[in-house]
Design a protein around this motif. Structure first.
Motif, PDB file in Angstrom:
ATOM      1  N   ALA A 175       0.823  -1.212   0.000  1.00  0.00           N
ATOM      2  CA  ALA A 175       0.000   0.000   0.000  1.00  0.00           C
ATOM      3  C   ALA A 175       0.855   1.260   0.000  1.00  0.00           C
ATOM      4  CB  ALA A 175      -0.942  -0.009   1.206  1.00  0.00           C
ATOM      5  N   ALA A 176       1.918   1.287   0.769  1.00  0.00           N
ATOM      6  CA  ALA A 176       2.767   2.490   0.842  1.00  0.00           C
ATOM      7  C   ALA A 176       3.400   2.802  -0.510  1.00  0.00           C
ATOM      8  CB  ALA A 176       3.848   2.319   1.911  1.00  0.00           C
ATOM      9  N   LYS A 177       3.768   1.775  -1.257  1.00  0.00           N
ATOM     10  CA  LYS A 177       4.374   1.997  -2.576  1.00  0.00           C
ATOM     11  C   LYS A 177       3.326   2.492  -3.572  1.00  0.00           C
ATOM     12  CE  LYS A 177       8.187  -1.200  -1.929  1.00  0.00           C
ATOM     13  NZ  LYS A 177       9.187  -0.170  -1.694  1.00  0.00           N
ATOM     14  N   VAL A 178       2.133   1.907  -3.536  1.00  0.00           N
ATOM     15  CA  VAL A 178       1.053   2.348  -4.421  1.00  0.00           C
ATOM     16  C   VAL A 178       0.715   3.802  -4.123  1.00  0.00           C
ATOM     17  CG1 VAL A 178      -1.362   1.997  -5.074  1.00  0.00           C
ATOM     18  CG2 VAL A 178       0.129   0.015  -4.685  1.00  0.00           C
ATOM     19  N   GLU A 179       0.603   4.135  -2.850  1.00  0.00           N
ATOM     20  CA  GLU A 179       0.258   5.508  -2.470  1.00  0.00           C
ATOM     21  C   GLU A 179       1.354   6.482  -2.869  1.00  0.00           C
ATOM     22  OE1 GLU A 179      -0.770   4.748   1.623  1.00  0.00           O
ATOM     23  OE2 GLU A 179      -2.461   3.502   0.952  1.00  0.00           O
ATOM     24  N   ALA A 180       2.612   6.070  -2.784  1.00  0.00           N
ATOM     25  CA  ALA A 180       3.721   6.929  -3.229  1.00  0.00           C
ATOM     26  C   ALA A 180       3.623   7.170  -4.738  1.00  0.00           C
ATOM     27  CB  ALA A 180       5.066   6.298  -2.878  1.00  0.00           C
ATOM     28  N   ILE A 181       3.358   6.110  -5.491  1.00  0.00           N
ATOM     29  CA  ILE A 181       3.216   6.250  -6.947  1.00  0.00           C
ATOM     30  C   ILE A 181       2.122   7.265  -7.263  1.00  0.00           C
ATOM     31  CG2 ILE A 181       2.437   5.091  -9.051  1.00  0.00           C
ATOM     32  CD1 ILE A 181       3.809   2.527  -7.973  1.00  0.00           C
ATOM     33  N   LEU A 182       0.958   7.103  -6.642  1.00  0.00           N
ATOM     34  CA  LEU A 182      -0.176   7.974  -6.935  1.00  0.00           C
ATOM     35  C   LEU A 182       0.089   9.422  -6.548  1.00  0.00           C
ATOM     36  CD1 LEU A 182      -3.135   5.662  -5.877  1.00  0.00           C
ATOM     37  CD2 LEU A 182      -2.138   5.976  -8.146  1.00  0.00           C
ATOM     38  N   ALA A 183       0.888   9.620  -5.518  1.00  0.00           N
ATOM     39  CA  ALA A 183       1.210  10.971  -5.069  1.00  0.00           C
ATOM     40  C   ALA A 183       2.387  11.580  -5.828  1.00  0.00           C
ATOM     41  CB  ALA A 183       1.522  10.957  -3.565  1.00  0.00           C
ATOM     42  N   GLY A 184       3.004  10.792  -6.698  1.00  0.00           N
ATOM     43  CA  GLY A 184       4.165  11.287  -7.438  1.00  0.00           C
ATOM     44  C   GLY A 184       5.427  11.335  -6.600  1.00  0.00           C
ATOM     45  N   PRO A 216       8.818   9.478  -4.840  1.00  0.00           N
ATOM     46  CA  PRO A 216       9.713   8.386  -5.230  1.00  0.00           C
ATOM     47  C   PRO A 216       9.487   7.146  -4.368  1.00  0.00           C
ATOM     48  CG  PRO A 216      10.940  10.141  -4.128  1.00  0.00           C
ATOM     49  CD  PRO A 216       9.527  10.617  -4.281  1.00  0.00           C
ATOM     50  N   THR A 217       9.670   6.006  -4.974  1.00  0.00           N
ATOM     51  CA  THR A 217       9.613   4.731  -4.274  1.00  0.00           C
ATOM     52  C   THR A 217      10.554   3.786  -4.993  1.00  0.00           C
ATOM     53  OG1 THR A 217       8.128   3.101  -3.263  1.00  0.00           O
ATOM     54  CG2 THR A 217       7.636   3.748  -5.531  1.00  0.00           C
ATOM     55  N   ALA A 218      10.749   2.612  -4.458  1.00  0.00           N
ATOM     56  CA  ALA A 218      11.646   1.638  -5.073  1.00  0.00           C
ATOM     57  C   ALA A 218      11.095   0.242  -4.828  1.00  0.00           C
ATOM     58  CB  ALA A 218      13.054   1.763  -4.499  1.00  0.00           C
ATOM     59  N   PHE A 219      11.518  -0.680  -5.698  1.00  0.00           N
ATOM     60  CA  PHE A 219      11.063  -2.054  -5.624  1.00  0.00           C
ATOM     61  C   PHE A 219      12.269  -2.980  -5.561  1.00  0.00           C
ATOM     62  CE2 PHE A 219       7.779   0.443  -7.549  1.00  0.00           C
ATOM     63  CZ  PHE A 219       6.620  -0.020  -6.943  1.00  0.00           C
ATOM     64  N   ASP A 220      12.182  -4.031  -4.755  1.00  0.00           N
ATOM     65  CA  ASP A 220      13.264  -5.006  -4.632  1.00  0.00           C
ATOM     66  C   ASP A 220      13.378  -5.873  -5.885  1.00  0.00           C
ATOM     67  OD1 ASP A 220      13.894  -4.117  -2.059  1.00  0.00           O
ATOM     68  OD2 ASP A 220      12.483  -5.526  -1.121  1.00  0.00           O
ATOM     69  N   ASP A 221      12.261  -6.136  -6.542  1.00  0.00           N
ATOM     70  CA  ASP A 221      12.245  -6.943  -7.752  1.00  0.00           C
ATOM     71  C   ASP A 221      12.784  -6.103  -8.922  1.00  0.00           C
ATOM     72  OD1 ASP A 221      10.881  -9.463  -9.170  1.00  0.00           O
ATOM     73  OD2 ASP A 221      10.489  -7.657 -10.371  1.00  0.00           O
ATOM     74  N   ALA A 222      13.772  -6.626  -9.634  1.00  0.00           N
ATOM     75  CA  ALA A 222      14.415  -5.864 -10.718  1.00  0.00           C
ATOM     76  C   ALA A 222      13.431  -5.503 -11.835  1.00  0.00           C
ATOM     77  CB  ALA A 222      15.583  -6.671 -11.294  1.00  0.00           C
ATOM     78  N   ARG A 223      12.543  -6.403 -12.188  1.00  0.00           N
ATOM     79  CA  ARG A 223      11.560  -6.104 -13.245  1.00  0.00           C
ATOM     80  C   ARG A 223      10.620  -4.991 -12.797  1.00  0.00           C
ATOM     81  NH1 ARG A 223      10.360  -9.703 -17.548  1.00  0.00           N
ATOM     82  NH2 ARG A 223       8.170  -9.069 -17.326  1.00  0.00           N
ATOM     83  N   GLU A 224      10.109  -5.094 -11.585  1.00  0.00           N
ATOM     84  CA  GLU A 224       9.208  -4.060 -11.081  1.00  0.00           C
ATOM     85  C   GLU A 224       9.908  -2.709 -11.012  1.00  0.00           C
ATOM     86  OE1 GLU A 224       7.589  -5.496  -7.375  1.00  0.00           O
ATOM     87  OE2 GLU A 224       6.448  -7.079  -8.375  1.00  0.00           O
ATOM     88  N   GLN A 225      11.169  -2.702 -10.612  1.00  0.00           N
ATOM     89  CA  GLN A 225      11.919  -1.452 -10.537  1.00  0.00           C
ATOM     90  C   GLN A 225      12.096  -0.836 -11.917  1.00  0.00           C
ATOM     91  OE1 GLN A 225      12.705   0.279  -7.851  1.00  0.00           O
ATOM     92  NE2 GLN A 225      13.677   1.906  -9.052  1.00  0.00           N
TER      93      GLN A 225
END
Length: 186
Positions: free
Chosen positions: A103-112, A114-123
């Motif tokens: 949820a925190a990553k989705v909310e960061a995306i929607l708010a513009g 920055p966030t990061a993902f551990d999975d290389a494809r997702e990143q």
């Protein structure tokens, strides 16, 4: 006198009142999509568009393309929130969380934010979506990383997914379709 809107500012056309060409476009859309969600309720007004938009949008249904649902939702959330379109952004916020994105990553995306993902494809999907939606230059490093991780099929799926959802978001923003709008029962 203007027709009464049924889906945001758009007045949907009952099937029996559609022109024969619109009915044909409607049937083509249903055949490829199985239903008339979001902007397709509006696009069916343009029968030529409906005939191509249905199969194109169907490409991005689960199991028909190279991205995972999490990867798809990262790109879709970036682009729909970029266009500030309430209906698809809220819908894909829910879908992204259901797909397992934190949820925190989705909310960061929607708010513009920055966030990061551990999975290389997702990143890589996240970086591509942010760069492309911001109209920024794709660096050689970003290009090489994306091709190495996603391959050309994955890269083109991200790009065309974002193009498709730009059309989705802009259509729904133009017609001011609010979160949760249902429109006519079909």
């Amino acid at each position: 006198m203007p027709e009464t809107p049924t889906f945001g500012r758009y007045a949907e056309i009952p099937f029996e009142e559609m022109s024969p060409e619109q009915q044909e476009g409607y049937r083509a859309m249903i055949e490829s999509r199985g239903r008339l969600p979001g902007p397709t309720k509006i696009w069916v007004h343009n029968p030529r568009l409906a005939k191509v938009a249905g199969p194109f949008g169907a490409h991005f249904q689960p199991g028909r393309y190279s991205l995972s649902e999490r990867e798809r939702e990262i790109a879709v959330c970036v682009i729909t929130s970029h266009w500030r379109s309430a209906y698809p952004t809220a819908a894909h916020e829910r879908i992204a969380k259901t797909a397992g994105l934190p949820a925190a990553k989705v909310e960061a995306i929607l708010a513009g934010l920055p966030t990061a993902f551990d999975d290389a494809r997702e990143q890589v999907v996240y970086e591509m979506a942010v760069v492309l939606s911001a109209g920024r230059w794709v660096s050689r490093g970003m290009h090489d990383r994306a091709v190495a991780v996603l391959g050309h099929v994955g890269v083109t799926d991200v790009i065309t997914l974002m193009g498709h959802y730009t059309s989705v978001a802009m259509t729904l923003a133009f017609y001011d379709v609010p979160d949760g709008a249902t429109g006519m029962a079909r």
